[in-house]
Scaffold this active site. Structure first.
Site, PDB file in Angstrom:
ATOM      1  N   GLY A   1     -29.024  43.810  75.490  1.00 50.00           N
ATOM      2  CA  GLY A   1     -28.647  43.114  76.434  1.00 50.00           C
ATOM      3  C   GLY A   1     -28.449  41.634  76.352  1.00 50.00           C
TER       4      GLY A   1
ATOM      5  N   GLY B   1     -25.691  40.803  74.599  1.00 45.53           N
ATOM      6  CA  GLY B   1     -24.272  40.652  74.274  1.00 45.53           C
ATOM      7  C   GLY B   1     -23.876  40.810  72.997  1.00 45.53           C
ATOM      8  N   SER B   2     -24.544  41.481  72.266  1.00 43.94           N
ATOM      9  CA  SER B   2     -24.250  41.649  70.995  1.00 43.94           C
ATOM     10  C   SER B   2     -22.781  42.371  70.514  1.00 43.94           C
ATOM     11  CB  SER B   2     -25.022  42.314  69.952  1.00 43.94           C
ATOM     12  OG  SER B   2     -25.280  43.588  70.469  1.00 43.94           O
ATOM     13  N   SER B   3     -22.289  43.416  71.412  1.00 42.88           N
ATOM     14  CA  SER B   3     -21.037  43.730  71.046  1.00 42.88           C
ATOM     15  C   SER B   3     -20.003  43.101  71.765  1.00 42.88           C
ATOM     16  CB  SER B   3     -21.090  45.323  71.702  1.00 42.88           C
ATOM     17  OG  SER B   3     -20.950  45.095  72.963  1.00 42.88           O
ATOM     18  N   ALA B   4     -20.295  42.157  72.655  1.00 48.37           N
ATOM     19  CA  ALA B   4     -18.977  41.251  73.181  1.00 48.37           C
ATOM     20  C   ALA B   4     -19.003  40.262  72.112  1.00 48.37           C
ATOM     21  CB  ALA B   4     -19.502  40.751  74.448  1.00 48.37           C
ATOM     22  N   ALA B   5     -20.048  39.665  71.630  1.00 42.59           N
ATOM     23  CA  ALA B   5     -20.252  38.614  70.572  1.00 42.59           C
ATOM     24  C   ALA B   5     -19.345  39.301  69.205  1.00 42.59           C
ATOM     25  CB  ALA B   5     -21.464  38.190  70.312  1.00 42.59           C
TER      26      ALA B   5
ATOM     27  N   ASP C   1     -20.217  39.557  79.737  1.00 48.05           N
ATOM     28  CA  ASP C   1     -20.848  39.231  78.469  1.00 48.05           C
ATOM     29  C   ASP C   1     -19.589  38.594  77.586  1.00 48.05           C
ATOM     30  OD1 ASP C   1     -22.637  40.740  79.629  1.00 48.05           O
ATOM     31  OD2 ASP C   1     -22.895  42.111  77.868  1.00 48.05           O
TER      32      ASP C   1
HETATM   33  C1  MEV Z   1     -24.477  43.947  80.641  1.00 43.65           C
HETATM   34  O1  MEV Z   1     -24.760  42.924  79.772  1.00 43.65           O
HETATM   35  C2  MEV Z   1     -24.702  43.680  82.249  1.00 43.65           C
HETATM   36  C3  MEV Z   1     -24.109  44.794  83.046  1.00 43.65           C
HETATM   37  O2  MEV Z   1     -24.048  44.111  84.587  1.00 43.65           O
HETATM   38  C4  MEV Z   1     -22.925  45.421  82.730  1.00 43.65           C
HETATM   39  C5  MEV Z   1     -21.730  44.464  82.683  1.00 43.65           C
HETATM   40  O3  MEV Z   1     -21.955  43.588  83.498  1.00 43.65           O
HETATM   41  O4  MEV Z   1     -20.851  45.342  82.264  1.00 43.65           O
HETATM   42  C6  MEV Z   1     -25.322  45.834  83.537  1.00 43.65           C
END
Ligand code: MEV
Length: 323
Positions: A86, A88-92, A136
């Protein structure tokens, strides 16, 4: 050799609701992902042969988004984020690979952060079976404090719009930024990892199922949207007490959406006596919680005693950058 860094993110308000077009507020954090790219005689990742089928996310960026057909590359990735948690490691990772590859191919051309954000969102959507908000990826690309919403949000500066075809239909988002007031630098975010990964795709699908079976639960989405608006007003005014209260309220709404679990609730409870507010952050079902505090050492200690792994950061670091 080209090298780039992209920060992770912490969602303060609006996770899950944002997938359905409601607003979310996220900040970039100090921790993130560092990527280097250089030509090589064979494709490698961290010095070992690169297997595209094991890394569809990276392959998608290189082959489909960059349409790269040059010589083999050697990629190295170092992350200071808990992965699949949660943050955002894959986005980073997407942003850092995109920026490093861009700099490798066009060393004199500055990166376009909006292009990076859109590219990383496409990679994220592929990985999350078409249900991914741009939260993210935009936060990691732009840095600072980002507000993502289905429409314009008062008090924010509009940066770009984006859309995605999801299983529930076409969604459009407006990406906006907010300048954080100086008083926000008195506070830290302490992020506590529950020790178990957060399966984003699965949690997003679970919420979609819940809303389809019981449409009255959209009430919780409306409640999260109201809390998000109140939280954003508090953040923009530098009112840390009100910001913390909104975070507490957001956690309760997320519990009602059934995305918290006992490990996250335990860490939230442990952090609260020394915090202004605390909640789960990201998809839930595992992953991380976050506490807003002026006493990060104390909160980190409390999280450790409760079985979590803490790290702390100021709010609103810089976005993706070539190093
Ligand atoms: C992801 O960090 C959070 C969620 O709201 C999914 C998304 O925004 O794509 C659960």
């Amino acid at each position: 050799m080209a090298s780039a860094f992209a920060p992770g993110k912490c969602i303060l308000f609006g996770e899950h609701a944002v997938v359905f077009g409601y607003p979310a507020v996220a900040v970039a954090i100090e921790q993130g992902v560092h990527v280097t790219v250089e030509n090589s005689s064979e494709w490698t990742l961290e010095g070992i042969p690169f297997d595209p089928s094991r890394h569809p996310h990276i392959t998608h960026i290189i082959k489909e988004l960059f349409e790269y057909e040059g010589p083999p590359l050697s990629l190295n990735v170092q992350s200071s984020l808990f992965s699949a948690a949660g943050m955002g490691s894959s986005a980073a990772l997407s942003n850092a690979i995109g920026a490093a590859l861009h700099s490798h191919l066009n060393p004199t051309e500055p990166i376009d952060r909006i292009k990076m954000a859109k590219m990383a969102h496409s990679a994220e959507a592929t990985a999350q079976k078409g249900r991914a908000s741009p939260t993210d990826t935009a936060t990691s690309a732009l840095g600072g404090c980002v507000v993502v919403s289905g429409g314009h949000v008062d008090g924010t500066r509009h940066v770009f719009d984006t859309s995605l075809l999801t299983p529930e239909g076409k969604r459009k988002w407006s990406i906006n930024v907010v300048d954080l007031p100086a008083s926000v630098s008195d506070a830290w975010l302490v992020i506590g990892y529950s020790g178990k990964g957060s399966p984003t795709g699965r949690m997003v699908a679970k919420v979609a199922r819940l809303l389809s079976d019981r449409p009255e639960r959209f009430e919780d989405m409306e409640a999260i949207a109201n809390i998000t608006t109140a939280g954003l007003t508090a953040l923009s005014a530098g009112n840390l007490d009100a910001l913390g209260m909104a975070m507490d309220a957001c956690h309760e709404s997320l519990q009602r959406l059934e995305v918290s679990n006992s490990a996250l609730d335990r860490l939230v409870e442990a952090a609260r006596p020394h915090s202004l507010g605390a909640k789960l952050t990201g998809a839930g079902g595992g992953g991380c919680m976050v506490a807003l505090t002026k006493n990060p050492k104390r909160v980190s200690g409390a999280i450790e005693v409760a079985g979590g792994r803490p790290l702390y950061t100021k709010l609103g670091s810089g976005g993706v950058r070539v190093l």
